[in-house]
Design an enzyme around this catalytic site. Structure first.
Site, PDB file in Angstrom:
ATOM      1  N   TYR A   1     -15.065 -65.287  61.794  1.00  0.00           N
ATOM      2  CA  TYR A   1     -16.129 -66.154  62.306  1.00  0.00           C
ATOM      3  C   TYR A   1     -17.028 -66.715  61.210  1.00  0.00           C
ATOM      4  CZ  TYR A   1     -14.505 -64.783  66.853  1.00  0.00           C
ATOM      5  OH  TYR A   1     -13.717 -64.603  67.953  1.00  0.00           O
TER       6      TYR A   1
ATOM      7  N   GLU B   1     -25.326 -64.746  76.355  1.00  0.00           N
ATOM      8  CA  GLU B   1     -24.661 -64.182  75.180  1.00  0.00           C
ATOM      9  C   GLU B   1     -25.229 -62.804  74.855  1.00  0.00           C
ATOM     10  OE1 GLU B   1     -22.207 -64.692  73.326  1.00  0.00           O
ATOM     11  OE2 GLU B   1     -21.649 -66.809  73.366  1.00  0.00           O
TER      12      GLU B   1
ATOM     13  N   TYR C   1     -21.451 -68.103  67.068  1.00  0.00           N
ATOM     14  CA  TYR C   1     -20.563 -67.149  66.394  1.00  0.00           C
ATOM     15  C   TYR C   1     -20.390 -67.528  64.917  1.00  0.00           C
ATOM     16  CZ  TYR C   1     -18.792 -64.012  70.053  1.00  0.00           C
ATOM     17  OH  TYR C   1     -18.670 -63.020  71.005  1.00  0.00           O
TER      18      TYR C   1
ATOM     19  N   CYS D   1     -22.119 -70.227  72.095  1.00  0.00           N
ATOM     20  CA  CYS D   1     -20.923 -69.474  71.699  1.00  0.00           C
ATOM     21  C   CYS D   1     -20.189 -70.198  70.575  1.00  0.00           C
ATOM     22  CB  CYS D   1     -19.996 -69.287  72.886  1.00  0.00           C
ATOM     23  SG  CYS D   1     -18.436 -68.472  72.460  1.00  0.00           S
TER      24      CYS D   1
ATOM     25  N   ASP E   1     -13.526 -60.291  75.817  1.00  0.00           N
ATOM     26  CA  ASP E   1     -13.577 -61.567  75.111  1.00  0.00           C
ATOM     27  C   ASP E   1     -12.325 -62.393  75.381  1.00  0.00           C
ATOM     28  OD1 ASP E   1     -15.094 -63.281  73.390  1.00  0.00           O
ATOM     29  OD2 ASP E   1     -13.705 -62.837  71.764  1.00  0.00           O
TER      30      ASP E   1
END
Length: 228
Positions: A173, A216, A146, A142, A52
């Site tokens: 998040y 993803e 998230y 993304c 990440d």
């Protein structure tokens, strides 16, 4: 649960709805569910953390490309703020990795996984080949997804809190700061669409959104299976 991302009038919502099955696979992936109940193998999470960080390097480049692709100062400032936000997030990410016993060298020396390459290069390609709306569409699964995942988990009574090693991830998040940034992303897409969208572009934009969502899913797979 109704969220700020469920407004049917937004272009983001329409694109998300057009790939509902893929979106569900992304948001309810086995990796995500393992974070929710704390059962995700620690080595899978560490592998994900390392990849990440490498992912964020390329996403900062993608938002820098959005500055170049912008046509107004307002759009440039918005994209520039996103670049600054990601670069700041990368420092926090390294601090988070340190809590898991991963040094900066451990992270930056990792080879980039193929799933990581596929996703980040796809986003950059859409930005290079298309306009800033294409690019922001590719970024949104993304940037917004998230927040949707975090918000759902933090409000779900079934999510394990006490003793969950991933609770801090969920708080990050699903927290106000990240969710606020995701809301701005949804608003930015609508602002860009005001001068660039036409019904003739809908299929193309939905295809971009769908492909980014599938990538993803591939990123979660990579983390779960610890593949390169």
């Amino acid at each position: 649960m109704t969220t700020p991302f469920d407004n049917p009038d937004t272009l983001y919502f329409k694109m998300k709805t057009a790939c509902a099955e893929d979106w569900h696979d992304y948001c309810h992936h086995e990796f995500v569910q393992g974070i929710a109940d704390g059962t995700l193998p620690l080595e899978s999470f560490k592998h994900y953390l390392q990849q990440d960080y490498l992912f964020l390097i390329h996403f900062s480049r993608a938002y820098a490309l959005a500055v170049y692709k912008s046509e107004t100062l307002e759009e440039m400032r918005s994209a520039s703020n996103s670049v600054a936000g990601i670069l700041s997030e990368m420092n926090l990410h390294l601090e988070y990795c340190a809590e898991w016993g991963l040094s900066e060298q451990d992270v930056v020396n990792q080879p980039e996984a193929r799933a990581n390459m596929a996703y980040t290069r796809y986003v950059l390609e859409r930005g290079m080949a298309g306009d800033v709306l294409d690019l922001q569409t590719a970024l949104s699964p993304c940037a917004v997804g998230y927040a949707e995942i975090g918000l759902r988990l933090i409000n779900d009574p079934a999510t394990k809190r006490d003793g969950n090693p991933y609770w801090k991830w969920i708080e990050t998040y699903g927290g106000e700061e990240f969710v606020s940034g995701a809301i701005k992303q949804v608003e930015a897409i609508d602002q860009l669409a005001a001068s660039r969208f036409s019904e003739g572009r809908m299929d193309s934009l939905c295809r971009t959104f769908r492909e980014a969502t599938r990538l993803e899913v591939g990123f979660w797979d990579m983390g779960l299976n610890r593949t390169y």
